[in-house]
Design a protein around this motif. Structure first.
Motif, PDB file in Angstrom:
ATOM      1  N   ILE A 221      60.551  15.713  -7.348  1.00  0.00           N
ATOM      2  CA  ILE A 221      59.472  14.960  -7.685  1.00  0.00           C
ATOM      3  C   ILE A 221      60.179  13.866  -8.722  1.00  0.00           C
ATOM      4  CG2 ILE A 221      57.575  14.596  -8.981  1.00  0.00           C
ATOM      5  CD1 ILE A 221      56.628  17.467  -8.182  1.00  0.00           C
ATOM      6  N   ASP A 222      60.881  14.291  -9.577  1.00  0.00           N
ATOM      7  CA  ASP A 222      61.700  13.329 -10.448  1.00  0.00           C
ATOM      8  C   ASP A 222      62.728  12.363  -9.683  1.00  0.00           C
ATOM      9  OD1 ASP A 222      60.375  14.233 -12.551  1.00  0.00           O
ATOM     10  OD2 ASP A 222      62.052  15.666 -13.235  1.00  0.00           O
ATOM     11  N   ALA A 223      63.256  12.926  -8.586  1.00  0.00           N
ATOM     12  CA  ALA A 223      64.322  12.133  -7.901  1.00  0.00           C
ATOM     13  C   ALA A 223      63.330  11.095  -7.263  1.00  0.00           C
ATOM     14  CB  ALA A 223      64.943  13.005  -6.659  1.00  0.00           C
ATOM     15  N   VAL A 224      62.395  11.266  -6.888  1.00  0.00           N
ATOM     16  CA  VAL A 224      61.519  10.107  -6.097  1.00  0.00           C
ATOM     17  C   VAL A 224      61.036   9.104  -7.469  1.00  0.00           C
ATOM     18  CG1 VAL A 224      59.044   9.609  -5.086  1.00  0.00           C
ATOM     19  CG2 VAL A 224      60.618  11.746  -4.287  1.00  0.00           C
ATOM     20  N   ARG A 225      60.649   9.659  -8.418  1.00  0.00           N
ATOM     21  CA  ARG A 225      60.105   8.811  -9.239  1.00  0.00           C
ATOM     22  C   ARG A 225      61.389   7.799  -9.870  1.00  0.00           C
ATOM     23  NH1 ARG A 225      57.439  13.507 -12.359  1.00  0.00           N
ATOM     24  NH2 ARG A 225      55.257  13.256 -12.074  1.00  0.00           N
ATOM     25  N   THR A 226      62.540   8.215  -9.678  1.00  0.00           N
ATOM     26  CA  THR A 226      63.741   7.565 -10.090  1.00  0.00           C
ATOM     27  C   THR A 226      63.737   6.351  -9.093  1.00  0.00           C
ATOM     28  OG1 THR A 226      64.804   9.495 -11.469  1.00  0.00           O
ATOM     29  CG2 THR A 226      66.336   7.551 -10.426  1.00  0.00           C
ATOM     30  N   LYS A 227      63.978   6.740  -7.724  1.00  0.00           N
ATOM     31  CA  LYS A 227      64.145   5.961  -6.829  1.00  0.00           C
ATOM     32  C   LYS A 227      62.992   4.755  -6.676  1.00  0.00           C
ATOM     33  CE  LYS A 227      66.451   8.967  -3.615  1.00  0.00           C
ATOM     34  NZ  LYS A 227      66.627   9.590  -2.269  1.00  0.00           N
ATOM     35  N   VAL A 228      61.698   5.068  -7.012  1.00  0.00           N
ATOM     36  CA  VAL A 228      60.831   4.099  -7.340  1.00  0.00           C
ATOM     37  C   VAL A 228      60.541   3.253  -8.342  1.00  0.00           C
ATOM     38  CG1 VAL A 228      59.702   5.089  -5.162  1.00  0.00           C
ATOM     39  CG2 VAL A 228      58.824   5.569  -7.609  1.00  0.00           C
ATOM     40  N   ALA A 266      53.269   9.410  -8.769  1.00  0.00           N
ATOM     41  CA  ALA A 266      54.812  10.047  -8.749  1.00  0.00           C
ATOM     42  C   ALA A 266      55.541   9.306  -7.264  1.00  0.00           C
ATOM     43  CB  ALA A 266      54.750  11.358  -8.398  1.00  0.00           C
ATOM     44  N   ALA A 267      54.640   8.987  -6.404  1.00  0.00           N
ATOM     45  CA  ALA A 267      54.944   8.207  -5.243  1.00  0.00           C
ATOM     46  C   ALA A 267      55.337   6.814  -5.275  1.00  0.00           C
ATOM     47  CB  ALA A 267      54.279   8.634  -4.044  1.00  0.00           C
ATOM     48  N   ALA A 344      55.646  18.150  -3.962  1.00  0.00           N
ATOM     49  CA  ALA A 344      56.914  17.431  -3.651  1.00  0.00           C
ATOM     50  C   ALA A 344      57.002  16.988  -2.421  1.00  0.00           C
ATOM     51  CB  ALA A 344      58.227  18.353  -3.903  1.00  0.00           C
ATOM     52  N   ASP A 345      56.473  17.741  -1.367  1.00  0.00           N
ATOM     53  CA  ASP A 345      56.651  17.282   0.002  1.00  0.00           C
ATOM     54  C   ASP A 345      55.836  16.024   0.213  1.00  0.00           C
ATOM     55  OD1 ASP A 345      58.212  19.595   1.887  1.00  0.00           O
ATOM     56  OD2 ASP A 345      57.380  20.182   0.122  1.00  0.00           O
ATOM     57  N   ALA A 346      54.806  16.032  -0.137  1.00  0.00           N
ATOM     58  CA  ALA A 346      53.610  14.906   0.072  1.00  0.00           C
ATOM     59  C   ALA A 346      54.443  13.845  -0.737  1.00  0.00           C
ATOM     60  CB  ALA A 346      52.175  15.318  -0.379  1.00  0.00           C
ATOM     61  N   ILE A 347      54.700  13.947  -2.096  1.00  0.00           N
ATOM     62  CA  ILE A 347      55.235  12.925  -2.724  1.00  0.00           C
ATOM     63  C   ILE A 347      56.159  12.176  -1.868  1.00  0.00           C
ATOM     64  CG2 ILE A 347      56.449  12.119  -4.731  1.00  0.00           C
ATOM     65  CD1 ILE A 347      54.535  14.593  -6.219  1.00  0.00           C
ATOM     66  N   GLU A 348      57.272  12.676  -1.484  1.00  0.00           N
ATOM     67  CA  GLU A 348      58.479  12.367  -0.527  1.00  0.00           C
ATOM     68  C   GLU A 348      58.032  11.491   0.651  1.00  0.00           C
ATOM     69  OE1 GLU A 348      61.605  15.582  -1.885  1.00  0.00           O
ATOM     70  OE2 GLU A 348      60.577  15.888   0.161  1.00  0.00           O
ATOM     71  N   LYS A 349      56.922  12.146   1.299  1.00  0.00           N
ATOM     72  CA  LYS A 349      56.443  11.323   2.413  1.00  0.00           C
ATOM     73  C   LYS A 349      55.919  10.057   2.109  1.00  0.00           C
ATOM     74  CE  LYS A 349      54.145  14.155   5.482  1.00  0.00           C
ATOM     75  NZ  LYS A 349      53.323  15.219   5.835  1.00  0.00           N
TER      76      LYS A 349
END
Length: 359
Positions: A221-228, A266-267, A344-349
């Motif tokens: 989840i944190d990795a997605v937050r960092t990317k966006v 988060a997404a 986490a799976d939904a946030i990534e998608k």
């Protein structure tokens, strides 16, 4: 909170407003009767205070009953921790998941040949007849006798422990809800999903396993937050067409508030209706939906076999003014927007569709 009928109790799930729910179960002390088995167990006894209800576990539970409660997050937590062999009966099942392979693993968990009552959960007599040593509910209402369920006190007298997902202590408590429980309920988030993982890890004597799992999920989840981070948030609408019964106007159920908003943010998004809660889900009008800012449609499936591509196309045709309708931008989800390990799976998608340039 008003419900249109008792049969809708389960489907309403975690969408009810947190305020105005009052109540608490009794509080047996740490001197609970020992669970079956002989000899000490490393790391035990373990004492937990769950929704103001204190219990001591002398060993890990081995016969678990998981109540339905319109949730799948509790059984998915057991599966994710490799504890499904401790379940004697599970009534949580969607048949679809954002976690690859999860639906099949949940389907393989014993169901116990139980018959749900008019309130869509396990009646007291069946819960007692299963002879579990632990009963798990997603909400405190799962132990309310007025719905025909066994109370925590009744189960305690039979030597059966009970757990409520801590974020939902205030939800459905018959009495004595504390301000802290109300605040926890109102501020539910993806962290709430991870807190339940930690609780189950503690009760079952696998805290290291739980810590590893929460670390992995939080890291994703944190990795997605960092990317966006730094990108303009997209306005996102979470809609479940197959749950239109939840809306007084027959519109798709639109989820907002607590964990739903947490997943969206988060997404890399902002909710079209921030902090909407139960009132929004139940009473959203076609005019409000038409006026919403929607850059990304998050369309959800409640059960297998739903054609979400067709459902998205219907919504785009009905609301052509949305930016999402003009760009045909949508993402399909299921359990990942609810409490549970699938966040986490939904946030990534969602993030990959909303911010493709970040991946």
């Amino acid at each position: 909170m008003k419900r249109r009928s008792l049969s809708r109790l389960a489907l309403c799930g975690l969408l009810a407003a947190g305020t105005g729910l009052v109540g608490a179960c009794g509080s047996p002390t740490a001197g609970d009767q020992a669970q079956p088995g002989s000899g000490p167990v490393a790391g035990f006894p373990v004492t937990v205070d769950n929704c103001g209800y204190q219990q001591t576990f002398d060993r890990p539970p081995s016969r678990v009953l998981i109540l339905q409660g319109a949730s799948v997050g509790e059984v998915e937590t057991f599966v994710s921790l490799g504890l499904q062999d401790r379940i004697v009966a599970n009534t949580q099942y969607y048949g679809i998941s954002d976690i690859p392979g999860m639906a099949e693993q949940v389907a393989a968990v014993p169901k116990g040949d139980l018959t749900l009552n008019a309130a869509a959960d396990v009646p007291a007599e069946q819960a007692l007849a299963m002879r579990p040593d632990l009963v798990v509910s997603t909400w405190s209402g799962g132990f309310d006798p007025k719905y025909g369920f066994a109370s925590r006190e009744m189960l305690h007298q039979a030597g059966i422990r009970t757990l409520v997902n801590p974020v939902n202590c205030a939800y459905g408590k018959p009495r004595d809800v504390t301000p802290a429980e109300q605040q926890t309920y109102r501020s539910g988030s993806t962290d709430s999903s991870l807190a339940f993982v930690d609780l189950i890890g503690k009760v079952f004597g696998v805290p290291e396993r739980a810590t590893e799992l929460t670390g992995q999920l939080r890291g994703r989840i944190d990795a997605v937050r960092t990317k966006v981070a730094g990108r303009e948030p997209k306005r996102m609408l979470i809609a479940f067409p197959d749950m239109s019964v939840m809306n007084a106007n027959g519109l798709p159920a639109v989820f907002s508030g607590t964990i739903y908003d947490s997943v969206v943010r988060a997404a890399g998004g902002e909710p079209s209706f921030p902090d909407g809660g139960w009132d929004l889900t139940g009473n959203l009008s076609a005019e409000q939906l038409a006026a919403a800012r929607v850059d990304v449609l998050v369309v959800g499936a409640y059960r297998p076999g739903e054609d979400l591509d067709a459902e998205a196309a219907k919504l785009f045709a009905a609301y052509p003014q949305w930016n999402a309708s003009k760009t045909k931008t949508y993402v399909k989800v299921s359990d990942g927007i609810y409490l549970g390990p699938a966040n986490a799976d939904a946030i990534e998608k969602i993030a990959r569709v909303a911010h493709p340039g970040a991946f």
